[in-house]
Design a protein around this motif. Structure first.
Motif, short mmCIF file in Angstrom:
data_model
loop_
_atom_site.label_atom_id
_atom_site.label_comp_id
_atom_site.label_asym_id
_atom_site.label_seq_id
_atom_site.Cartn_x
_atom_site.Cartn_y
_atom_site.Cartn_z
N ARG A 90 -1.01 -12.39 5.39
CA ARG A 90 -1.50 -11.46 4.39
C ARG A 90 -0.40 -11.18 3.36
O ARG A 90 0.72 -10.84 3.71
N GLY A 91 -0.74 -11.35 2.12
CA GLY A 91 0.20 -11.06 1.03
C GLY A 91 1.18 -12.17 0.75
O GLY A 91 1.77 -12.23 -0.32
N LEU A 92 1.39 -13.05 1.70
CA LEU A 92 2.37 -14.13 1.50
C LEU A 92 1.69 -15.49 1.36
O LEU A 92 2.34 -16.46 0.99
N GLY A 93 0.41 -15.57 1.66
CA GLY A 93 -0.31 -16.84 1.55
C GLY A 93 -0.07 -17.75 2.74
O GLY A 93 0.42 -17.32 3.79
N PHE A 94 -0.38 -19.03 2.57
CA PHE A 94 -0.20 -20.00 3.66
C PHE A 94 1.27 -20.39 3.76
O PHE A 94 1.91 -20.70 2.76
N ALA A 153 -7.86 -3.88 -4.98
CA ALA A 153 -7.06 -2.67 -5.18
C ALA A 153 -5.81 -2.65 -4.30
O ALA A 153 -4.85 -1.95 -4.59
N CYS A 154 -5.83 -3.44 -3.24
CA CYS A 154 -4.76 -3.37 -2.24
C CYS A 154 -3.56 -4.19 -2.68
O CYS A 154 -3.69 -5.32 -3.11
N GLN A 155 -2.36 -3.60 -2.55
CA GLN A 155 -1.14 -4.30 -2.95
C GLN A 155 -0.22 -4.54 -1.75
O GLN A 155 1.00 -4.53 -1.89
N CYS A 156 -0.85 -4.74 -0.58
CA CYS A 156 -0.05 -5.00 0.63
C CYS A 156 0.92 -6.16 0.43
O CYS A 156 2.03 -6.14 0.95
N GLY A 157 0.49 -7.17 -0.30
CA GLY A 157 1.34 -8.35 -0.52
C GLY A 157 2.66 -7.98 -1.15
O GLY A 157 3.73 -8.37 -0.67
N GLU A 158 2.60 -7.18 -2.22
CA GLU A 158 3.83 -6.77 -2.90
C GLU A 158 4.67 -5.85 -2.01
O GLU A 158 5.89 -5.90 -2.02
N VAL A 159 3.99 -5.01 -1.21
CA VAL A 159 4.71 -4.12 -0.29
C VAL A 159 5.44 -4.96 0.76
O VAL A 159 6.61 -4.74 1.06
N LEU A 160 4.72 -5.96 1.31
CA LEU A 160 5.31 -6.79 2.37
C LEU A 160 6.49 -7.61 1.86
O LEU A 160 7.38 -7.96 2.62
N LYS A 161 6.49 -7.91 0.57
CA LYS A 161 7.61 -8.67 0.01
C LYS A 161 8.72 -7.76 -0.50
O LYS A 161 9.73 -8.23 -0.98
N ILE A 196 7.28 -3.82 -4.38
CA ILE A 196 6.98 -2.42 -4.72
C ILE A 196 7.13 -1.55 -3.48
O ILE A 196 7.04 -2.04 -2.35
N LYS A 197 7.37 -0.27 -3.70
CA LYS A 197 7.38 0.68 -2.60
C LYS A 197 5.94 1.09 -2.30
O LYS A 197 5.08 1.05 -3.20
N PRO A 198 5.65 1.52 -1.07
CA PRO A 198 4.27 1.86 -0.73
C PRO A 198 3.62 2.83 -1.72
O PRO A 198 2.47 2.66 -2.10
N TRP A 199 4.36 3.89 -2.15
CA TRP A 199 3.73 4.90 -3.01
C TRP A 199 3.41 4.35 -4.40
O TRP A 199 2.69 4.97 -5.17
N GLU A 200 3.97 3.17 -4.72
CA GLU A 200 3.67 2.58 -6.03
C GLU A 200 2.35 1.83 -6.04
O GLU A 200 1.87 1.39 -7.08
N CYS A 201 1.75 1.64 -4.85
CA CYS A 201 0.44 0.99 -4.77
C CYS A 201 -0.61 1.92 -5.36
O CYS A 201 -0.57 3.14 -5.16
#
Lengths: 371, 77
Positions: free
Chosen positions: A278-282, A315-323, A326-331
């Motif tokens: 999730r968020g990082l692809g294959f 709407a979900c930005q888990c990918g950017e959070v996991l990398k 962005i910080k969680p609150w920036e989602c």
């Protein structure tokens, strides 16, 4: 318990925080990634980031196995769980992870027999106690958890248990780290290495990070003093121009790892050619499946699964959070549409997830401060 | 079985999936079954698979994840 309380000593913590302050270059910004979700949880539980100088930033990595499971795999699990004869077993957090239409918990509410277990061995015991049912274990986790699944599969095979199978979602730690390091939008100065994954794989697999990418790694324990000392060790490496793998967690992690655990894993599992994160692809060779010798125990061979790739909610930005971008609150949906009670993204589901850790501790702390 | 296991919550962290193991002390060893009765810091007891770390003896400190001991830990004197 000895060797636990000592590592939560607040006075010693302030001493190490002072050493960090003395060691940092005030003109430099340090961005360090904690790979493991367990570290993320400790950092917010104990407020460790509040003890660090402002120019030392901790970012959260992809080390929560629940957070990186793609929705399509949840859908596959639900498809198996809906078989009438199946008792579908999984770890607690996994039950709440949203699939494309529902979670395993919601499938349970609709009649699927989904049960939480503490260990794969519990699932095996359930199979022995219910010979008329098919028990499927949804295996998830990094190399910390995989040996437990491997031992369970060996026991099932030795006992010839025909009503037990495993849907294997185990992942490996090194390929996602390499993928992160290859990511153009990532700027990191060093890594807080995963302590308990390292008890199994050892420190050696992380040597490519300083060798190929020029960034220090310090394998860390999970208590507050462990993490503070690890930050100090990384800052010192950077200050002295060193770049290597160091082991802060020597009381538990041998440099070579647990050879017996690696051996049972090699007997039971083989690498998948690729696996979606999730968020990082294959990512190539980043996950495990059951080896041919255990094909009879492979739930994906026993049951037809949709196997469809499902895109994350927009709407979900888990990918950017996991990398750590962005910080969680920036989602956009953090704390509004996405909360632990009604999670849109996986990072909000598990307590180890970066968003849930922020929500449960960061927000609570700021509310207290205002009050 | 469900009633016997602790639930995940944000105060204690994820009990199983966070890839974090917990230290437990060995109380008794059942070598025949490859299991040990262990206790955590709160003195909660559970049966632990010891195949990856044996031989173990009462008093040893193990690191336990998902019901399996994956490492030994030092015990302070």
């Amino acid at each position: 318990m000895k060797f636990v309380e000592e590592f939560r000593d607040a006075k010693l913590g302030k001493v190490v925080a002072g050493e960090i302050l003395a060691a940092v270059d005030p003109d430099r910004h340090y961005k360090l990634m904690e790979v493991c979700g367990g570290h993320t949880h400790s950092i917010y539980r104990y407020g460790i980031d509040d003890l660090l100088p402002e120019n030392v930033e901790l970012v959260h990595g992809p080390g929560c196995p629940v957070c990186v499971i793609p929705m399509g795999r949840v859908d596959d699990g639900i498809a198996i769980a809906r078989h009438e004869e199946v008792i579908f077993t999984c770890f607690g957090d996994m039950m709440r992870v949203p699939g494309s239409t529902q979670s395993l918990l919601e499938a349970k509410a609709e009649g699927a027999d989904v049960r939480m277990v503490y260990s794969p061995l519990d699932a095996l015991r359930l199979a022995k106690a219910n010979p008329d049912r098919q028990v499927v274990f949804f295996a998830i986790g990094f190399e910390t958890t995989a040996p437990s699944t491997a031992l369970t599969m060996m026991r099932a095979k030795a006992e010839g248990l025909a009503n037990f199978s495993c849907m294997c979602n185990h992942v490996t730690i090194v390929p996602p780290l390499r993928a992160l390091l290859d990511s153009p939008d990532l700027r990191l100065d060093g890594f807080i290495g995963p302590g308990h994954v390292s008890t199994v794989v050892g420190a050696r697999p992380f040597e490519f990070i300083p060798a190929d990418y020029g960034k220090p790694v310090v394998i860390s324990g999970f208590e507050p003093l462990d993490i503070l000392q690890t930050v100090l060790m990384i800052i010192r490496q950077l200050g002295e121009g060193r770049c290597e793998v160091e082991n802060q967690y020597t009381r538990v992690v041998p440099y070579e790892g647990n050879l017996r655990a690696l051996e049972v894993m090699s007997q039971v599992f083989e690498l998948r050619p690729h696996f979606e994160w999730r968020g990082l692809g294959f990512i190539s060779q980043s996950a495990l499946r059951l080896a041919d010798a255990y094909a009879d125990f492979d739930a994906e061979q026993r049951y037809e699964v949709p196997g469809v790739r499902v895109a994350d909610p927009k709407a979900c930005q888990c990918g950017e959070v996991l990398k750590g971008v962005i910080k969680p609150w920036e989602c956009k949906v953090f704390g509004t549409a996405c909360t632990p009670e009604h999670a849109i993204g996986t990072c909000m589901v598990s307590p180890e997830g970066a968003c849930a850790a922020y929500y449960n501790y960061g927000r609570f702390a700021s509310e207290k401060a205002v009050a | 079985m469900e009633g016997q296991v602790p639930h995940c919550d944000h105060t204690t962290g994820c009990i199983t999936c966070g890839d974090e193991a917990i230290p437990m002390d060995v109380l008794e060893v059942d070598a025949g079954r490859g299991l040990a009765l262990c206790a955590d810091a709160e003195r909660r007891r559970s049966s632990v698979e010891i195949a990856l770390v044996d031989p173990v003896a009462p008093g040893d400190r193990l690191l336990v994840h998902a019901g399996t001991a994956i490492a030994r830990a030092e015990v302070a004197a």
